[in-house]
Design an enzyme around this catalytic site. Structure first.
Site, PDB file in Angstrom:
ATOM      1  N   TYR A 151      43.732  37.941  47.374  1.00 35.58           N
ATOM      2  CA  TYR A 151      43.013  38.154  46.114  1.00 35.58           C
ATOM      3  C   TYR A 151      42.343  39.534  46.102  1.00 35.58           C
ATOM      4  O   TYR A 151      42.475  40.292  45.140  1.00 35.58           O
ATOM      5  CB  TYR A 151      41.975  37.047  45.923  1.00 35.58           C
ATOM      6  CG  TYR A 151      41.229  37.119  44.619  1.00 35.58           C
ATOM      7  CD1 TYR A 151      41.836  36.718  43.437  1.00 35.58           C
ATOM      8  CD2 TYR A 151      39.912  37.572  44.565  1.00 35.58           C
ATOM      9  CE1 TYR A 151      41.148  36.774  42.228  1.00 35.58           C
ATOM     10  CE2 TYR A 151      39.222  37.625  43.366  1.00 35.58           C
ATOM     11  CZ  TYR A 151      39.843  37.228  42.211  1.00 35.58           C
ATOM     12  OH  TYR A 151      39.178  37.289  41.014  1.00 35.58           O
ATOM     13  N   LYS A 155      43.268  42.623  43.556  1.00 35.32           N
ATOM     14  CA  LYS A 155      42.265  43.154  42.636  1.00 35.32           C
ATOM     15  C   LYS A 155      41.929  44.610  42.932  1.00 35.32           C
ATOM     16  O   LYS A 155      41.631  45.379  42.014  1.00 35.32           O
ATOM     17  CB  LYS A 155      41.010  42.272  42.637  1.00 35.32           C
ATOM     18  CG  LYS A 155      41.260  40.874  42.060  1.00 35.32           C
ATOM     19  CD  LYS A 155      41.846  40.934  40.653  1.00 35.32           C
ATOM     20  CE  LYS A 155      41.982  39.565  40.024  1.00 35.32           C
ATOM     21  NZ  LYS A 155      42.397  39.635  38.617  1.00 35.32           N
TER      22      LYS A 155
END
Length: 179
Positions: A151, A155
């Site tokens: 993640y 991002k």
């Protein structure tokens, strides 16, 4: 009479995407609510003030689905003024616990979906000489944290992509930002 802004929001079926859809509609924009299922998009569309809003389904992790979304928007609105790349999935795990399949899935949905959205809708904005692209990242993309490997990396890619794109298109009348 000024034209209503045309705003497309991925991940509009819940959370931040839904809140952004409500906000833009309240300000008089036409909103295309996009989520994995048309039912989720329709739930959001039904909450919006005004008319001319769209409820569409698309898997942002799919090239074909995003091309179909682009065609639907061009057919309905002839283009966009604001693209909000908000759809994403959460993941967790350390480097050694995370499978390559998990890496591929999170990168397809959380990072490459932003690339797809920009590639689909940026040409129309460039031709119009104006537009705005907003992409959702996370603090996890700026500062490392245990258990958020895929993640956080995805991002961070959204942040870097947004900064690169801002530099590339600022002189073309297009604003780029990252949440």
């Amino acid at each position: 009479m000024t034209q209503q802004r045309r705003v497309l929001i991925t991940g509009a079926g819940s959370g931040l995407g839904r809140a952004l859809a409500v906000r833009y509609a309240r300000c008089g924009a036409r909103v295309a609510c996009v989520d994995l299922t048309v039912e989720r998009s329709e739930e959001t569309r039904a909450m919006l003030a005004g008319g001319s809003h769209l409820a569409l389904a698309a898997d942002v992790g799919s090239d074909d689905a995003m091309e179909q979304l682009q065609q639907a928007i061009l057919a309905e609105w002839r283009g966009l003024d604001v693209l909000i790349n908000n759809a994403g999935i959460a993941s967790g795990g350390s480097m050694v616990e995370t499978t390559m399949a998990e890496w591929r899935q999170i990168l397809e949905v959380d990072l490459l979906s932003v690339v797809r959205g920009c590639r689909m809708f940026l040409p129309g904005m460039i031709a119009a000489g104006s537009g705005q692209i907003i992409s959702t990242a996370s603090f996890a993309g700026l500062a490392g944290a245990p258990g958020l490997m895929t993640y956080g990396v995805a991002k961070a890619g959204v942040v870097a992509l947004s900064e690169q794109l801002r530099a590339e298109v600022a002189c073309k009348g297009i604003r780029v930002s990252v949440i």
